[in-house]
Motif scaffolding. Structure first.
Motif, PDB file in Angstrom:
ATOM      1  N   ALA A 313      57.860  62.588  36.504  1.00 14.47           N
ATOM      2  CA  ALA A 313      57.470  63.975  36.255  1.00 14.47           C
ATOM      3  C   ALA A 313      56.207  63.973  35.396  1.00 14.47           C
ATOM      4  O   ALA A 313      56.027  63.101  34.540  1.00 14.47           O
ATOM      5  N   ARG A 314      55.328  64.975  35.615  1.00 12.97           N
ATOM      6  CA  ARG A 314      54.066  64.947  34.883  1.00 12.97           C
ATOM      7  C   ARG A 314      53.463  66.347  34.801  1.00 12.97           C
ATOM      8  O   ARG A 314      53.349  67.053  35.816  1.00 12.97           O
ATOM      9  N   VAL A 315      53.089  66.732  33.586  1.00 11.37           N
ATOM     10  CA  VAL A 315      52.283  67.919  33.344  1.00 11.37           C
ATOM     11  C   VAL A 315      51.013  67.468  32.626  1.00 11.37           C
ATOM     12  O   VAL A 315      51.032  66.469  31.903  1.00 11.37           O
ATOM     13  N   MET A 316      49.899  68.143  32.846  1.00  8.43           N
ATOM     14  CA  MET A 316      48.598  67.801  32.247  1.00  8.43           C
ATOM     15  C   MET A 316      48.056  66.471  32.750  1.00  8.43           C
ATOM     16  O   MET A 316      47.304  65.791  32.064  1.00  8.43           O
ATOM     17  N   GLY A 317      48.425  66.070  33.962  1.00  6.51           N
ATOM     18  CA  GLY A 317      47.862  64.865  34.548  1.00  6.51           C
ATOM     19  C   GLY A 317      46.478  65.130  35.115  1.00  6.51           C
ATOM     20  O   GLY A 317      46.085  66.281  35.358  1.00  6.51           O
ATOM     21  N   ASP A 318      45.727  64.057  35.316  1.00  8.03           N
ATOM     22  CA  ASP A 318      44.427  64.132  35.985  1.00  8.03           C
ATOM     23  C   ASP A 318      44.522  63.397  37.309  1.00  8.03           C
ATOM     24  O   ASP A 318      45.157  62.347  37.401  1.00  8.03           O
ATOM     25  N   MET A 319      43.852  63.922  38.323  1.00  5.71           N
ATOM     26  CA  MET A 319      43.838  63.297  39.644  1.00  5.71           C
ATOM     27  C   MET A 319      42.410  62.890  39.972  1.00  5.71           C
ATOM     28  O   MET A 319      41.497  63.722  39.997  1.00  5.71           O
ATOM     29  N   VAL A 320      42.232  61.584  40.214  1.00  2.62           N
ATOM     30  CA  VAL A 320      40.911  61.003  40.444  1.00  2.62           C
ATOM     31  C   VAL A 320      40.874  60.414  41.844  1.00  2.62           C
ATOM     32  O   VAL A 320      41.702  59.559  42.183  1.00  2.62           O
ATOM     33  N   LEU A 321      39.903  60.854  42.657  1.00  2.00           N
ATOM     34  CA  LEU A 321      39.700  60.256  43.971  1.00  2.00           C
ATOM     35  C   LEU A 321      39.011  58.907  43.799  1.00  2.00           C
ATOM     36  O   LEU A 321      37.910  58.828  43.249  1.00  2.00           O
ATOM     37  N   LEU A 322      39.662  57.848  44.270  1.00  2.00           N
ATOM     38  CA  LEU A 322      39.100  56.504  44.190  1.00  2.00           C
ATOM     39  C   LEU A 322      38.245  56.221  45.426  1.00  2.00           C
ATOM     40  O   LEU A 322      38.452  56.833  46.473  1.00  2.00           O
ATOM     41  N   PRO A 323      37.289  55.291  45.333  1.00  2.00           N
ATOM     42  CA  PRO A 323      36.372  55.048  46.457  1.00  2.00           C
ATOM     43  C   PRO A 323      37.063  54.673  47.754  1.00  2.00           C
ATOM     44  O   PRO A 323      36.526  54.930  48.835  1.00  2.00           O
ATOM     45  N   ASN A 324      38.237  54.044  47.677  1.00  3.22           N
ATOM     46  CA  ASN A 324      38.946  53.647  48.897  1.00  3.22           C
ATOM     47  C   ASN A 324      39.798  54.757  49.492  1.00  3.22           C
ATOM     48  O   ASN A 324      40.540  54.533  50.444  1.00  3.22           O
ATOM     49  N   GLY A 325      39.691  55.970  48.935  1.00  5.59           N
ATOM     50  CA  GLY A 325      40.401  57.111  49.490  1.00  5.59           C
ATOM     51  C   GLY A 325      41.756  57.364  48.884  1.00  5.59           C
ATOM     52  O   GLY A 325      42.405  58.366  49.207  1.00  5.59           O
ATOM     53  N   ASN A 326      42.220  56.475  48.002  1.00  2.00           N
ATOM     54  CA  ASN A 326      43.473  56.723  47.302  1.00  2.00           C
ATOM     55  C   ASN A 326      43.253  57.671  46.135  1.00  2.00           C
ATOM     56  O   ASN A 326      42.121  57.912  45.711  1.00  2.00           O
ATOM     57  N   VAL A 327      44.336  58.206  45.612  1.00  3.24           N
ATOM     58  CA  VAL A 327      44.288  59.151  44.503  1.00  3.24           C
ATOM     59  C   VAL A 327      44.986  58.526  43.301  1.00  3.24           C
ATOM     60  O   VAL A 327      46.141  58.102  43.401  1.00  3.24           O
ATOM     61  N   LEU A 328      44.292  58.481  42.174  1.00  2.00           N
ATOM     62  CA  LEU A 328      44.885  58.010  40.925  1.00  2.00           C
ATOM     63  C   LEU A 328      45.389  59.225  40.150  1.00  2.00           C
ATOM     64  O   LEU A 328      44.647  60.187  39.932  1.00  2.00           O
ATOM     65  N   ILE A 329      46.657  59.193  39.741  1.00  2.00           N
ATOM     66  CA  ILE A 329      47.260  60.252  38.927  1.00  2.00           C
ATOM     67  C   ILE A 329      47.537  59.649  37.560  1.00  2.00           C
ATOM     68  O   ILE A 329      48.288  58.676  37.435  1.00  2.00           O
ATOM     69  N   ILE A 330      46.935  60.214  36.524  1.00  2.00           N
ATOM     70  CA  ILE A 330      46.866  59.535  35.235  1.00  2.00           C
ATOM     71  C   ILE A 330      46.936  60.560  34.111  1.00  2.00           C
ATOM     72  O   ILE A 330      46.657  61.743  34.312  1.00  2.00           O
ATOM     73  N   ASN A 331      47.355  60.116  32.913  1.00  2.00           N
ATOM     74  CA  ASN A 331      47.436  60.956  31.705  1.00  2.00           C
ATOM     75  C   ASN A 331      48.606  61.942  31.785  1.00  2.00           C
ATOM     76  O   ASN A 331      49.314  62.035  32.775  1.00  2.00           O
ATOM     77  N   GLY A 332      48.809  62.678  30.702  1.00  2.00           N
ATOM     78  CA  GLY A 332      49.773  63.760  30.689  1.00  2.00           C
ATOM     79  C   GLY A 332      51.083  63.454  29.995  1.00  2.00           C
ATOM     80  O   GLY A 332      51.249  62.429  29.328  1.00  2.00           O
ATOM     81  N   ALA A 333      52.016  64.395  30.170  1.00  2.00           N
ATOM     82  CA  ALA A 333      53.316  64.356  29.492  1.00  2.00           C
ATOM     83  C   ALA A 333      54.426  64.638  30.486  1.00  2.00           C
ATOM     84  O   ALA A 333      54.199  65.179  31.565  1.00  2.00           O
TER      85      ALA A 333
END
Length: 534
Positions: A313-333
């Motif tokens: 579970a995650r609130v306040m996460g960041d979603m970053v598009l990576l060069p290979n087309g995957n999505v990084l979901i990072i940070n938060g609570a």
């Protein structure tokens, strides 16, 4: 001294590596933007007291409208030089609290709104390499106050600015005429929860047909900003829970694969906080965040949300598009919501989401950090493929003791698994075109590259171009990634190769401006080069 039991959310992990770059950058990274000279502009709000870095040359900020420190000799913005791992203080005058922005055609950051004397202000930062550049500010130029608004670059090079606190309208900047004023959009008002305003920082994306996808609270529309009409209303996201600030999920437009056929546009919305969480948290009850993502093909004849479950579970996460087309979901609570002191249980484990995998096998947990990244934290992609992570200040001021989650001024780099040394034989290097080349639309582009392989499998080679976003409050504005079709891959001898690729054929697919171009082989990206579409 406040004493409490802290729960850090960590799970069994896959890959990735964390490095501490700096122990103190001087300001909390509420806002971040990568510029085309590989420097990152970072800034916080300006009027809640001193930061931890002084302005140079005995300069001070004297602002009679400041709520806390009208004579202030500290900087509230810095420039981070990626190559030298150094920080330079910048001077920003008006209050940038919870503002918005995007990078323009010439590579400058144009940044809008804020609080108090920043409500109607536009700020511009033009990148330079000699440390001479600084913020330029233009007051009283926005038609409506823009606080917690969202911006996006349009095909004509302007920004469209949606919403903000108590503002149910949109407007454009730069202005094209005296009649270019704010226009009311009832959808922004209709989706507002009057007690907590779960429609702030709308998720907005430019669709492949030129219209705007706008998501607020738990609903979405397709909006034709030229004719000023709603052309489609989407189903409410299943469960009906809010996803925008302060419930603060995050969202991305998934990579657009550019080919001879129709381009499929999909939006992914992940995390957030259940309805009522903001009120509960202010009463001391920290409700578990959402662990669901909604994915929708926005141009389907009958679009429906596909719901998926994250491992965390995650609130306040960041979603970053990576060069290979995957999505990084990072940070938060893992509990509570966005706001000062109303979240608990930092989520230290990033997730990678692989959109091309089968449903049910798209998420993979990565190696965890040891530093909580709570309210007012950020993550952005760098040209070398790393992800820059900084921020975290759930306090009204810079507070380092006596609180549950102190203000954090560190900066880290997260290196995704594709940067692991074991994948070095798959890591290519672009020889030409030169970085900062200008590209046209619908152009056949020749790329020369090196790859330490005697033969290569051309079917596993792609070109991705990424628009670096303006990132704040769990939403990366103007984030966009296009996957281009390659052809005619030929060997030039040894480890030298050449390919041809067709660039996007319209400014709707790739609005004008600077992009990072990567060559990706078997999911491993090269270092990027800067290209400019005009």
């Amino acid at each position: 001294m406040l004493v409490a039991m802290l729960q850090m959310v960590v799970v069994a992990a896959g890959g990735g590596k964390w490095d501490l770059l700096r122990s103190n950058i001087g300001v909390s990274a509420m806002h971040m933007q990568l510029l085309n000279n590989d420097r990152v502009v970072i800034f916080d709000l300006t009027d809640f007291g001193a930061s931890n870095i002084s302005l140079p040359n005995n300069r001070c900020r004297d602002n009679p409208k400041d709520l806390a420190l009208q004579h202030d000799c500290t900087a509230h913005s810095v420039e981070y030089n990626v190559a030298s791992n150094s920080i330079r203080p910048l001077f920003v005058y008006s209050n940038t609290w919870c503002s918005s922005g995007a990078a323009m055609l010439d590579g400058s950051l144009m940044q809008t709104g804020g609080f108090n004397d920043g409500y109607n202000t536009v700020r511009v930062f033009k990148p330079c390499n000699d440390n001479s550049c600084d913020w330029q500010e233009f007051s009283n130029v926005l038609t409506h106050r823009r606080w917690y608004a969202s911006n996006h670059i349009l095909p004509d090079g302007r920004q469209i600015i949606f919403g903000g606190r108590d503002r149910f309208s949109y407007e454009f900047y730069p202005k094209t005429s005296g009649a270019d004023l704010a226009v009311e959009l009832s959808f922004l008002k209709d989706t507002r929860d009057p007690t907590i305003e779960n429609n702030l920082y709308p998720f907005v994306f430019l669709n492949v047909d030129g219209n705007m996808f706008v998501f607020t609270n738990n609903r979405a529309i397709m909006f034709d900003y030229v004719r000023r009409v709603v052309v489609r209303t989407y189903p409410t996201i299943p469960g009906g829970d809010p996803r925008n600030y302060p419930s603060s999920g995050s969202a991305v437009l998934l990579p657009l694969r550019i080919s001879s056929g129709a381009v499929v546009a999909e939006v992914l919305v992940c995390g957030g906080a259940p309805k009522g969480s903001f009120t509960s948290a202010n009463n001391g009850n920290f409700v578990t965040a959402l662990n669901t993502c909604g994915r929708i093909r926005i141009n389907d004849p009958n679009p429906q949300w596909l719901m998926e479950t994250m491992p965390l579970a995650r609130v306040m996460g960041d979603m970053v598009l990576l060069p290979n087309g995957n999505v990084l979901i990072i940070n938060g609570a893992a509990a509570g919501t966005a706001g000062w002191g109303i979240a608990r249980n930092p989520v230290l484990t990033p997730l990678v989401y692989r959109p091309n995998n089968q449903a049910g096998s798209r998420f993979e947990a990565q190696n965890a950090t040891s530093i909580p990244r709570m309210y007012h934290s950020n993550a952005i992609l760098l040209r070398d493929g790393r992800v820059l992570v900084s921020g975290s200040n759930p306090n009204a001021y810079y507070t380092f003791t006596g609180v549950l989650y102190p203000t954090d001024l560190t900066m880290q780099a997260y290196s995704p698994e594709y940067l692991d040394p074991q994948f070095a034989p798959l890591r290519s290097n672009i020889v030409s075109p030169a970085s900062h080349s200008q590209l046209g639309y619908g152009q056949l582009l020749t790329i020369n590259f090196t790859l330490p392989q005697p033969t290569i499998n051309a079917t596993t080679l792609t070109i991705s171009i990424v628009a670096p976003p303006f990132t704040t409050h769990s939403f990366s504005m103007n984030q966009r990634l296009l996957l281009l079709t390659t052809s005619n891959v030929t060997s030039l001898g040894g480890s030298n190769y050449q390919l041809r690729v067709s660039t996007p054929n319209s400014k709707i697919l790739a609005p004008p401006g600077y992009y990072l171009l990567f060559l990706v082989y078997q999911q491993v990206p090269s270092p990027g080069i800067w290209v400019q579409f005009k």
